[in-house]
Enzyme design. Sequence first.
Site: not given
Ligand code: PLP
Ligand code: SF4
Length: 337
Positions: A86-87, A90, A99, A103, A106, A108, A268, A305, A312
Site C-alpha cells: 500500500r505504501y 514497505r 495465531c 483476538c 481482530c 483480519r 477497525d 486505518d 493509517k
Molecule cells: C500498517 C501498515 C503498514 C505499516 O505502517 P507503518 O505506519 O509504517 O507502521 C504497511 N503496510 C500496510 C498495508 C499497513 O496496513
Molecule cells: S489481532 Fe488478529 S492477527 Fe493479530 S494476533 Fe490477534 S487474531 Fe492474530
Amino acid sequence: MNKQINHLIKQNIIASGDKRELEKVANQFSVAITDEMIALIDQNDPDDPIRKQFTPSKEELNITAEEREDPIGDHTFEPVKGITHRYPDRVLLKPLHTCPVYCRFCFRREDVGGDTKLMSPKELDDAINYIQNHDEIWEVILTGGDPLLLSPRRLKKILDRLDNIAHVKIIRIHSKVPIVDPKRITNEVCNLLKSSSKTVWLAIHANHPKEITPAFKAATDLLSDSGIPLISQTVLLKGINDNVQTLDLLFRKLVEHKVKPYYLHHPDLAKGTSHFRLPIEEGQDLMKTLHTQLSGICKPTYVYDIPGGFGKMPLTPTYYKTGEIEDIHGDIHDVKG
Ligand SMILES: *Cc1c(COP(=O)(O)O)cnc(C)c1O
Ligand code: SF4
C-alpha cells in the site's frame, strides 16, 4: 462439537449453558487461547480483560451494517498472494494465517485461522520475487497470522531469502507471541533474528497491563539483549483498556521493559466487533489526558486505518490552531510590558 469451546468449558472459562451459541460463534470466527492467558483470567470476574480479549462471546453474532470483511483493505493492494503493498517503501509479507490466540476484535478475522495455514513454497517464491523486483521496497513487515509461530527453520528460510535482496534494509516482525506465548522466545529465535544482515525490529501487540508478566519480562530481556529494537501496538478496546489509568499503566510498563509504545489503534470495522468500538472523540479525550501525565517516551500515536484501504490516519487531538501560538506570545509580551 468444537474442541476449543469444550476446552474452555473444561477450564471453567465459559459456562456449559452457553455452549451451543458459542459454537455458532466459533464456526464463524476461529477460537484459540494459550495456557498462559487462561492462567491470567480471574474466573470470578466476567469482565476480566484477558477473558474479553480471547474468549468468544454471543455479541460477536451481532454483525452491523457498516462492518466489512476486509476492514483495512489488505486485499485492495495485493499484487501477489501474501503481499500487501500500500505504501511505496514497505510491504506486508504474510507467510502464515495462524495465531497463538484469536483476538475477538481482530481486524483480519476473516483471514486468520481456518485451514489455510502456511504459504506454499511457490507462493513464497512469488512473494519474494515481487520484493526482489521492486527496488523501492525498503522495509518488509512480516505479519499474518503470527510470524513467530513459524518454526525457527522456516523463519530462517524467509530471513535468508530477504538477506539476498540488497534494497531491503529493515525487517519488521509483528507478533503477539512475547505476550501470549512468551516461552517461544528462545535463545535460538533471538540468535536467528540477530544473525540477519538486515536490521530486524519487533512490534509487540499488547493491550492490557495484566499481560505484562514475569514471563514477558524474560522474553523481552532476551530480545533486547540480542539488540532487537522493540515497539508496541495496542488496540483501544471498549470495556478492556478505554480508560486513563489502564493505558497509563500499560504504556509505562512497556517502557520499563524497553518497549517503545508505537501505535494505539482505533478499533477497525471487523465483523461482529461493535461491542469493542467507541467514538473517536473518546479516544482523543483519553490521549489528551495521557499527554499531560505521561513521559514523552511512553506516548504512542493514536491512529485509525481508514476503511477501504486508504491507510493509517493519525487521530492526534489538535492542540494548535493558526495564530494561536502568536496570540500566546502576544499575551506574554503584554504581561511583560
Ligand atoms: C500498517 C501498515 C503498514 C505499516 O505502517 P507503518 O505506519 O509504517 O507502521 C504497511 N503496510 C500496510 C498495508 C499497513 O496496513
Ligand atoms: S489481532 Fe488478529 S492477527 Fe493479530 S494476533 Fe490477534 S487474531 Fe492474530
